[in-house]
Design a protein around this motif. Structure first.
Motif, short mmCIF file in Angstrom:
data_model
loop_
_atom_site.label_atom_id
_atom_site.label_comp_id
_atom_site.label_asym_id
_atom_site.label_seq_id
_atom_site.Cartn_x
_atom_site.Cartn_y
_atom_site.Cartn_z
N SER A 278 -4.12 5.38 -1.66
CA SER A 278 -3.42 4.79 -1.75
C SER A 278 -4.31 3.28 -1.63
O SER A 278 -5.45 3.07 -2.40
CB SER A 278 -3.56 4.42 0.07
N HIS A 279 -2.93 2.50 -2.60
CA HIS A 279 -3.23 1.40 -3.51
C HIS A 279 -2.44 0.86 -3.40
O HIS A 279 -0.69 1.05 -3.14
CB HIS A 279 -3.41 2.05 -5.00
N ARG A 280 -2.55 -0.20 -4.12
CA ARG A 280 -1.81 -2.26 -4.19
C ARG A 280 -2.16 -3.00 -4.93
O ARG A 280 -2.98 -2.39 -6.10
CB ARG A 280 -1.52 -2.59 -2.39
N PRO B 127 0.62 -1.23 0.05
CA PRO B 127 0.25 0.13 -0.02
C PRO B 127 0.89 1.60 0.27
O PRO B 127 1.73 1.78 0.78
CB PRO B 127 -0.90 -0.13 1.10
N HIS B 128 0.69 1.99 -1.11
CA HIS B 128 1.29 3.20 -1.35
C HIS B 128 0.46 4.82 -1.44
O HIS B 128 -0.16 4.36 -2.13
CB HIS B 128 2.18 3.27 -1.84
N PHE B 129 0.66 5.76 -1.50
CA PHE B 129 0.47 6.67 -2.53
C PHE B 129 1.09 7.19 -3.38
O PHE B 129 2.81 7.56 -3.27
CB PHE B 129 0.72 7.75 -1.04
N ASP B 130 0.56 7.59 -4.23
CA ASP B 130 1.93 7.90 -5.48
C ASP B 130 2.72 9.13 -5.08
O ASP B 130 2.23 10.15 -5.14
CB ASP B 130 1.91 7.96 -6.65
N GLY B 131 3.42 10.33 -5.76
CA GLY B 131 3.97 11.26 -5.75
C GLY B 131 4.28 12.29 -6.64
O GLY B 131 2.71 11.54 -7.19
FE FE2 Z 1 1.86 4.19 -7.19
#
Ligand code: FE2
Ligand code: AKG
Length: 679
Positions: A604-606, A546-550
Motif C-alpha cells: 500500500s502506498h500514498r 492509500p491504494h494498491f496498484d493493479g
Molecule cells: Fe500507485
C-alpha cells in the motif's frame, strides 16, 4: 540442539590439542579462569534477563578498549575480546596514535540501499539459529550518523551501542539455553540499512602467544574479510586460516557461486577438511552460510562485545547481525521485527546484472525486496538519462497548457480512459485526490468487436492521430509526444526484462511469468504524468490516498525533488520514498501478488501533498498490464519450498485500509482493471 554435543570445558583443551597438531599455540586454562575474574561494570547496563549469564557483559569495554589502543600490532577492528588483550610478558606496550578507520559516509547514504535479506544457510550447517535480526526500536530508526555521535568512542561507538547490543542479545528469547561460563572466540558480522557490512572478531588464540605474535583473526583476508557484498569471520585452526587466507578465499568463491547453489551446502573450497576444523560465518546480503567446528575452545560472550567494533563501519544500527560462536543457537528465534518494520526502501543497482559475479547479489536483493517490502529503487536503469531529462523538462509545460487545451483531451471523453483529468476528480476510498494528471499509453490497436466483453474496450489507440486524439496538440508542445513514446518504449522493455528477473528471484524459470502477457501488439501499458499542487492550492493533503496498484509492476519516475510518496510497511507504518534522480521506484501490483501466491507483495502506498509554500510535485508512473482475458486464479504456479518458506518467515502484513483490486481471484484481468477505473 545442534551444539549440545559440544565438548565440556574440561576437555576443551584436550580436544584442541588433538585437533590442532599444526598449532604451536597452547591454550592455558589458567588464563581463562583469570579472565573471568577481570570483569567490571563501568556502565549502567540495562538489566539482564533473568537467567542471562553474566558473561553477556560489556562492562570491561572501556578498559578493554583503552588497553587495546595501546597494543602494538593488533590495532584492528578484529580485536575485541578482552581475552585477546592478555599478552604474556610484562613489557609495557608502546602507545600508538588513534587511527580513524571510519569510511566517509555521505548524507545521501541515508536514502541508500537496504541490502539485508533472508539468510540462506548451508543445509548441513547446524548453525541455523546463529543468524539474528537486530532488534530495532524507535531510536534505531533515527540513529545518528556515525560522525555525529555525541560521545564518540575511540572506535567510533558510543556507550549506547553496547547497551543496544545488550538489548538485542539479552532479549527474552535470546536467553542462552546453557550457562555461559567462560569466554571464547567470537565473530560478528553486521549489516546496516544502507548495505554497509562490517565484521569483527575476538581472538581466542592469544593465550600462549608471545608478545607481538599475530593471530589469524586480525589479519584481513584470513580471519576476517569484508567487501561491498560479502563479509566473513572465521575461527578455528588459526595457523591454517592464516596460511591460506581462508576468509578472502571463501569470499572469492562466493562471488562465483551460482545462484542455484542457494540453500545447498557446497562451499566450493579446496579443503573440506579445513572447514571441519573451523567455524566460518559468511554473510552476503541476501545469503550466507555458516560452518561449525567439531571442537570448541569454550563458551563465549556471544558477539556482544565485538559488535560495537563494527560501529565505525556502519551508518546505522545494524539490521542483521550474524555471529559465529558456540552459543549463538541461544539467540533465537531471530527477531524479525526489523524486517516487518522496514524503514526504508532498498536501492538495487541494475549495473550488478552486467557481471556474472554480481548478478546473484542483485537477484538475492530482488528476492528480498519482493517478499519483504514490495517496493524497490532501481538505480542505473536502462533508460537513457537524456530522455528522462527531456521528458521531465516537458512536465511543467504540459500542465501549463491553457485549460481549454487540456479540456479538449479530457478523459471524460475517452472510452479508453486516456487523456486529462483535472484536479480532484479522481477519488481514493471516497475522498478526492488532490492531483491533476494526464493518462497516456503504449501503442495499441483495439480489436474489440460487437459481442466482445466491454472491458476489452479499456485499451485503445493512444498513439495514432485518430480522433479524438488524446495527446496535446503538437504545435502546443512540440516534440513532447515523441519524447514520451521513446521513454515509454524503453520502460516497457525494462518492464518485461524485470518480469524475467522476478521469475528467477522467485525460483521459477526465467520465462515462468511470460504467459501472463499477450503478444506485444495486443498489449497496452499505461503511464501517467501527474502534478501534485502544494497545500496552498488544495484543500487536503491527500495527493493520492492509500491504494494498491493493479497489474504486475509499476515503474515510477519522481520528476521533481519533492518528498511525498510513502509506503506502508508490514506493521502499517508509513515510510518515505524520497526521489533519487535517475532511479525508478518499482512496486508490485495486485495482479503479480495474486499469481505469486503473495510472494511478491503488493504494498500500500500514498502521496502527501507538498507543504505550503512549495512548488508542485511531479511524477511519471508507468503501469505494466497483463493480458486482459486472463483469470489469474486459473494459473497456478509452483514455487520452490525454500522460497515459500521466506514468505512464511515474513508473516502476515498488518491490515491496511487501502483501495484494492480484490476481484483478481475471480474476474478476468481486464474487468478487474475496468472495475478499478470506475469505482
Ligand atoms: Fe500507485
Ligand atoms: O505519484 C506518485 O508518486 C505515485 C502515484 C501512484 O501511486 C499511482 O498513481 O498509482
Amino acid at each position: 540442539m545442534p551444539f549440545d554435543d559440544r565438548p565440556t570445558e574440561s576437555n576443551d583443551s584436550l580436544t584442541l590439542l588433538h585437533l590442532k597438531p599444526l598449532s604451536p599455540i597452547i591454550e592455558q586454562a589458567q588464563l581463562v579462569g583469570d579472565q573471568r575474574d577481570r570483569r567490571v561494570s563501568p556502565v549502567n547496563l540495562s538489566p539482564l534477563t533473568p537467567g542471562t549469564p553474566a558473561s553477556l557483559d560489556h562492562g570491561d569495554h572501556a578498559s578493554t578498549y583503552s588497553t587495546f589502543l595501546k597494543r602494538p600490532l593488533k590495532r584492528s577492528i578484529s580485536q575485541a575480546s578482552s581475552r585477546s588483550l592478555r599478552t604474556v610478558g610484562t613489557d609495557p606496550a608502546p602507545t600508538l596514535p588513534h587511527l580513524d578507520l571510519r569510511p566517509p559516509f555521505v548524507a545521501s547514504h541515508r536514502a541508500g540501499p537496504q541490502l539485508f535479506s533472508t539468510v540462506y544457510e548451508d543445509a548441513v550447517s547446524e548453525c541455523t539459529d546463529s543468524f539474528i535480526t537486530a532488534r530495532t526500536d524507535a531510536a534505531s530508526d533515527h540513529s545518528p550518523e556515525p560522525n555525529s555521535d555525541p560521545d564518540p568512542h575511540p572506535f567510533g561507538c558510543t556507550v549506547e551501542w553496547p547497551l543496544r547490543v545488550e538489548a538485542t542479545m539479552s532479549a527474552p528469547n535470546a536467553v542462552p539455553a546453557h550457562p555461559v561460563t567462560h569466554l571464547e572466540t567470537v565473530g560478528v558480522i553486521a549489516l546496516d540499512m544502507h548495505g554497509h557490512l562490517a565484521a569483527a572478531g575476538s581472538t581466542g588464540g592469544v593465550l600462549g602467544k608471545s608478545v607481538g605474535c599475530i593471530g589469524d583473526t586480525c589479519v584481513i583476508g584470513s580471519g576476517l574479510y569484508t567487501d561491498t557484498v560479502s563479509a566473513l569471520v572465521c575461527s578455528g585452526a588459526g595457523d591454517i586460516i592464516l596460511s591460506i587466507a581462508v576468509a578472502s578465499r571463501i569470499a572469492a568463491d562466493a562471488h562465483h557461486e551460482p545462484l542455484s547453489a542457494l540453500g545447498a551446502s557446497n562451499l566450493i573450497f579446496p579443503s573440506r577438511e579445513l572447514l571441519r576444523t573451523m567455524r566460518c560465518a559468511r554473510y552476503q546480503p541476501g545469503w550466507a552460510r555458516m560452518c561449525r567446528v567439531d571442537w570448541m575452545i569454550g563458551p563465549q560472550h556471544m558477539g556482544a562485545s565485538v559488535l560495537p567494533l563494527c560501529r565505525p563501519f556502519l551508518s546505522q544500527w545494524p539490521l542483521r547481525i550474524c555471529t559465529v560462536s558456540q552459543y549463538c543457537h541461544a539467540i533465537l528465534p531471530g527477531h524479525y521485527d526489523s524486517v516487518d518494520n522496514f524503514s526504508s526502501v532498498p536501492v538495487l543497482d541494475y549495473a550488478l546484472l552486467s557481471s556474472p559475479a554480481t548478478r546473484p547479489t542483485f537477484i538475492a536483493h530482488l528476492r528480498n525486496a519482493l517478499i519483504n517490502i514490495g517496493f524497490l529503487y532501481l538505480s542505473h536503469p536502462p533508460v537513457t538519462p537524456g530522455d528522462i531529462d527531456t521528458l521531465v523538462a516537458y512536465v511543467p509545460r504540459l500542465f501549463a497548457l491553457p485549460q481549454e487545451s487540456k479540456g479538449a483531451i479530457q478523459m471524460a471523453n475517452s472510452q479508453h480512459f486516456l487523456g486529462y483529468s483535472r484536479l480532484g476528480v479522481e477519488r481514493t476510498k471516497g475522498a478526492s485526490d488532490q492531483r491533476e494528471q494526464f493518462d497516456f499509453a503504449t501503442p495499441h490497436v483495439n480489436v474489440w468487436k460487437e459481442g466482445d466483453p466491454e472491458f476489452l474496450k479499456l485499451w485503445g489507440p493512444s498513439q495514432a492521430s485518430i480522433m479524438p486524439n488524446f495527446w496535446p496538440k503538437e504545435e502546443e508542445l512540440p516534440g513532447f509526444k515523441d519524447t514520451l513514446l521513446r521513454y515509454l518504449d524503453q520502460v516497457q522493455k525494462l518492464s518485461y526484462e524485470f518480469i524475467e528477473l522476478i521469475a528467477e528471484a522467485l525460483g521459477l524459470s526465467p520465462h515462468g511469468l511470460d504467459h501472463f502477457f499477450d503478444p506485444d501488439e495486443l498489449m497496452q501499458h499505461r503511464a501517467k504524468i501527474v502534478k501534485y499542487p502544494s497545500l496552498d492550492e488544495v484543500p487536503s493533503d491527500q495527493g493520492v490516498g492509500p491504494h494498491f496498484d493493479g497489474g504486475f509492476l509499476t515503474f515510477l519516475y519522481q520528476a521533481s525533488s519533492h518528498p511525498g510518496l510513502q509506503v506502508q510497511n508490514l506493521s502499517g507504518q508509513w515510510i518515505d520514498v524520497p526521489p533519487i534522480p535517475y532511479t525508478f521506484v518499482i512496486n508490485i501490483g495486485k495482479g503479480l501478488e495474486a499469481v505469486t501466491q503473495g510472494l511478491a507483495r503488493a504494498t500500500s502506498h500514498r502521496v502527501l501533498s507538498p507543504a505550503k509554500g512549495s512548488t508542485p510535485r511531479y511524477s511519471i508512473p508507468f503501469f505494466q498490464n497483463i493480458g486482459q482475458n486472463l483469470r489469474l486464479s486459473e494459473s497456478v504456479l509452483q514455487f520452490p519450498p525454500e522460497v515459500l518458506k521466506l514468505k512464511e518467515e515474513r508473516g502476515e502484513p498488518a491490515t491496511t485500509a487501502s483501495a484494492n483490486f480484490s476481484e483478481y481471484d475471480r474476474e478476468p484481468s481486464g474487468l478487474v482493471q475496468l472495475i478499478g477505473r470506475v469505482k
